[in-house]
Design an enzyme around this catalytic site. Structure first.
Site, mmCIF file in Angstrom:
data_model
loop_
_atom_site.group_PDB
_atom_site.id
_atom_site.type_symbol
_atom_site.label_atom_id
_atom_site.label_comp_id
_atom_site.label_asym_id
_atom_site.label_seq_id
_atom_site.Cartn_x
_atom_site.Cartn_y
_atom_site.Cartn_z
ATOM 1 N N ARG A 36 0.679 -1.252 -0.062
ATOM 2 C CA ARG A 36 0.243 0.006 -0.014
ATOM 3 C C ARG A 36 0.779 1.002 0.093
ATOM 4 N NH1 ARG A 36 -1.218 -2.075 5.605
ATOM 5 N NH2 ARG A 36 -1.618 -4.151 3.910
ATOM 6 N N ASP A 40 -0.888 3.474 4.734
ATOM 7 C CA ASP A 40 -1.497 3.183 6.354
ATOM 8 C C ASP A 40 -1.118 3.639 7.581
ATOM 9 O OD1 ASP A 40 -2.875 0.944 6.242
ATOM 10 O OD2 ASP A 40 -1.922 -0.348 7.668
ATOM 11 N N ASP A 85 -3.153 3.368 10.616
ATOM 12 C CA ASP A 85 -4.951 3.182 11.698
ATOM 13 C C ASP A 85 -4.555 3.689 13.300
ATOM 14 O OD1 ASP A 85 -4.965 0.638 10.098
ATOM 15 O OD2 ASP A 85 -3.461 0.278 10.250
#
Length: 273
Positions: free
Chosen positions: A211, A214, A216
């Site tokens: 990716r 990212d 989170d």
């Protein structure tokens, strides 16, 4: 415990209401506010610049209530609370109540009101990239968060190079962590993170796959929360050295609200395994 500055029954003539006559003719409202802050520095120095000027707060509330129009007290309270938190940085939390003494109710009553509690929240984010210019993608994400009015970037960890996680053959990752303060609830913060990922060209085609970016949510205050889109604390963070190592720079003593272990203890336990 934080200190409190209290404002009681601030009278304001404004134009909020569901019915046309309410927004056209207007009516009186009362605003009650408890501002949670730290008054120690102002109390010791007798210096107004080190405190939140409640006179300025009252004038701001009056102006805001008059310049904006909402059908629901819930909407007026929600948007006013956020406006106060963004305008007065020493206010960390607040209780806000808007009373409507002349609400269109065909029964005897004293008043109706909506009262809410809002504030700044500390969140810890994991950030990673393993495609293209990894460093540029991460720096762009940090800049995007810094530019967002509802988010304050507190600290960014060093970036470390790590092996891919999850068994998918792919390039090495660049990983780090970001501490932010935000007025967003977890769901709204997640939406902003997804928008930031999408702006970086993130494609969700392979689980645990490569990716561009990212982001989170690892921790959000001491919240324990789960729905179909989000789990806080992050469900697998205790097994990810690429999350724990950067977090060690930001919050080594932060205690996991489920496991009861600090970030430092979780990192050491994973290293021993």
């Amino acid at each position: 415990m934080m200190d409190e500055i209290r404002i009681r029954r601030l009278e304001i003539f404004a134009h909020h209401g569901v019915y046309a006559e309410e927004t056209q003719n207007g009516q009186f409202f009362y605003v009650n506010a408890t501002l949670y802050t730290n008054t120690v520095a102002a109390g010791k120095s007798d210096d107004l610049t080190l405190s939140t000027n409640y006179g300025d707060v009252c004038l701001f509330i009056d102006r805001w209530m008059k310049e904006n129009t909402y059908k629901l007290l819930e909407a007026a309270a929600e948007h006013l609370a956020e406006a106060l938190l963004l305008r007065f940085p020493l206010i960390r939390e607040l209780d806000l109540e808007i009373e409507k003494p002349n609400a269109p109710i065909p029964l005897p009553f004293a008043s109706v009101s909506v009262k809410i509690h809002r504030g700044w929240h500390r969140a810890y984010l994991a950030v990673g990239s393993n495609m293209g210019d990894k460093k540029a993608y991460i720096e762009g994400a940090v800049k995007s968060l810094e530019d967002h009015p509802q988010i304050q970037v507190v600290k960014v960890s060093d970036m470390i190079e790590t092996k891919p996680y999850g068994g998918v053959e792919q390039d090495m990752f660049l990983n780090g962590a970001i501490a932010v303060d935000t007025v967003f609830c977890p769901e709204d913060l997640l939406e902003v993170l997804h928008e930031t990922e999408n702006a970086a060209g993130r494609k969700r085609t392979i689980h645990w796959g490569p990716r561009t970016l990212d982001l989170d949510i690892i921790f959000y205050d001491d919240l324990v929360y789960e729905d179909e889109n989000l789990t806080i604390p992050h469900m697998d963070m205790q097994n990810r050295m690429f999350v724990l190592e950067p977090l060690m720079q930001l919050c080594p003593g932060y205690r996991h609200p489920v496991f009861g272990k600090t970030v430092s203890e979780l990192r050491d336990r994973l290293a021993d395994r």
